[in-house]
Enzyme design. Structure first.
Site, PDB file in Angstrom:
ATOM      1  CG  ASN A  13      -8.116 -10.937  29.501  1.00 44.18           C
ATOM      2  OD1 ASN A  13      -8.655 -11.614  28.629  1.00 44.18           O
ATOM      3  ND2 ASN A  13      -8.465  -9.705  29.776  1.00 44.18           N
ATOM      4  NE  ARG A  93     -12.718 -10.536  29.215  1.00 44.83           N
ATOM      5  CZ  ARG A  93     -12.588  -9.911  28.073  1.00 44.83           C
ATOM      6  NH1 ARG A  93     -11.420  -9.811  27.502  1.00 44.83           N
ATOM      7  NH2 ARG A  93     -13.630  -9.375  27.507  1.00 44.83           N
ATOM      8  CG  HIS A 181     -17.182  -5.597  26.586  1.00 44.45           C
ATOM      9  ND1 HIS A 181     -17.746  -5.098  25.440  1.00 44.45           N
ATOM     10  CD2 HIS A 181     -16.026  -6.173  26.203  1.00 44.45           C
ATOM     11  CE1 HIS A 181     -16.962  -5.359  24.402  1.00 44.45           C
ATOM     12  NE2 HIS A 181     -15.912  -6.023  24.849  1.00 44.45           N
ATOM     13  NE  ARG A 241     -16.068  -9.455  18.004  1.00 41.87           N
ATOM     14  CZ  ARG A 241     -15.929  -9.312  19.312  1.00 41.87           C
ATOM     15  NH1 ARG A 241     -16.971  -9.461  20.115  1.00 41.87           N
ATOM     16  NH2 ARG A 241     -14.763  -9.006  19.854  1.00 41.87           N
ATOM     17  CD  GLU A 379     -11.856  -5.743  30.004  1.00 39.03           C
ATOM     18  OE1 GLU A 379     -10.795  -5.436  29.419  1.00 39.03           O
ATOM     19  OE2 GLU A 379     -12.855  -6.170  29.408  1.00 39.03           O
TER      20      GLU A 379
END
Ligand code: AMP
Length: 393
Positions: A13, A93, A181, A241, A379
């Site tokens: 990832n 990922r 996500h 962000r 994840e």
């Protein structure tokens, strides 16, 4: 007696300055770890199957100006630790899978060319995701690789959710809400089936609150709406962000303040959100510990916006049965969860303050009509599951 072992799956990832890795046998993570500060001053840490720290990959002689250069060090470290066992596949990922990919796929040179074209849609993530895939293809051309997309889970959302109110031709060109996500949401949807089967077929809002933040409306295990959009900038405010923003602000910054595209990228991706509002930090641990009134303001604004979006997603679901909190902030920041849940009281969510403070999995009262849960996301395990399934085909 011969024991049949499950295939060994490696997971990578890769972010802009970090590389997370894991090596899985079935559901068990035999090795896991992370290199942080890639390209600046990389530091590695690793854990064994019991979660206890072990000696990490030796970075001493690695050039490490980017994560793909770390690949061979991590692979040989893992092989040594795993007794030279053959790796069946490497799963990655990949933030953006574009329009075509609603599930993970085997990596081919054609796929890489297709994903290259998506770099402008996720300029801060996609190139970092693709670099180690290319490197692995060069170093170990016979090792099967699988790309797992963060956008894939949301391809089930209806067109009215995916379209912006722009000329339809832009929608057809691919200017639409992709959502991100997805691997995290998919993991939570699967975890709900085990932990709370009565909710798994219901109407659930999952709030993935980490460095990046988004929320997703899941109906019977399927994404129907989400807060992130064309890029990972939209929706909830995040560590650095901005989240949702009137596009007129961007026009103002270009036309009146003469900001360049590069300056806007820097402002909206790196200098906004919690760090921009507070002037203190992007990290909720620091924000919650700070006595600075602007840190308090930033946290209040964050909770307010998340609660507003939970309600908006409840509207997309036609009602609400549960809210699930996950990721770094969602799993650990009890005051943030409390403020969001209190603001959702009108929806029928009755917070159990003590359970929330104690970080228990169920944080709503037994009589609460809308349930609230905390579930740790994983994840990388989701990527390992997908990779195993794709190579078995
Ligand atoms: P993630 O992107 O899921 O790894 O989340 C990382 C973020 O989670 C950090 O930047 C922190 O803001 C937040 N976080 C992690 N641990 C805690 C904690 N104990 N309390 C509050 N926030 C936390």
């Amino acid at each position: 007696m011969t024991l049949t072992r499950e295939p060994l799956i490696g997971v990578l990832n890769a972010g802009s300055s970090s590389l997370k890795f894991g090596f899985y046998e079935g559901e068990t993570r035999l090795l896991g770890g992370e290199v942080e500060g890639v390209g600046i001053s990389p530091k590695a840490r690793a854990v064994g199957p019991d979660g206890a720290a072990i000696a990490p990959p030796p970075l001493g002689d690695a050039p490490a100006s980017n994560s793909s250069e770390l690949l061979s060090v991590i692979m040989s470290w893992a092989r040594e630790r795993l007794g030279g066992r053959r790796l069946a596949a490497l799963g990655h990922r990949v933030v953006h899978g574009g329009l075509r990919h609603s599930r993970p796929v085997r990596v081919t040179p054609e796929l890489l060319a297709e994903l290259d074209a998506l770099v402008p849609l996720a300029p801060l993530h996609e190139p970092h995701n693709l670099a180690p895939i290319r490197m692995a293809l060069r170093l170990e051309p016979d090792l099967p690789q699988v790309a797992c997309f963060d956008t894939a889970f949301h391809r089930s959302a209806p067109e009215i959710e995916q379209a912006f109110a722009l000329p339809y031709s832009l929608f057809e060109e691919g200017v639409r809400r992709y959502g991100f996500h997805g691997l995290s949401y998919e993991y939570i949807a699967a975890a709900l089936r085990v932990r709370a089967p009565e909710l798994a077929d219901g109407r659930v809002v999952v709030a993935h609150l980490g460095n990046g933040c988004s929320a997703c409306a899941i109906k019977a295990g399927v994404s129907v709406a989400t807060t992130m959009g064309f890029t990972a900038l939209d929706g909830l405010p995040m560590g650095t962000r901005c989240g949702e923003l009137d596009p007129g602000v961007v026009l103002h910054l270009i036309q009146q303040k003469k900001m360049s595209a590069e300056a806007l990228v820097d402002l909206l991706y790196r200098r906004s959100g919690m760090v921009g509002l507070s002037g203190v930090s992007s990290d909720f641990r620091e924000l919650l510990a700070s006595s600075d009134p602007r840190a308090k303001f930033a946290v209040e604004l964050f909770c307010y916006r998340v609660a507003r979006h939970v309600a908006s997603l409840a509207a997309a679901l036609g009602g609400l049965d549960a809210v699930v909190f996950t990721a770094g902030v969602g799993e650990n920041a009890a005051p943030v969860r409390a403020a969001i849940c209190r603001a959702c009281a009108w929806l029928g969510l009755d917070l159990d303050e003590a359970a929330n403070r104690d970080h228990r999995p169920w944080i709503s009262t037994p009589s609460s009509r809308v349930k609230a849960l905390v579930i740790a996301t994983d994840e990388n395990l989701m990527i390992a599951r997908h990779t195993r399934a794709v190579i078995a085909l």
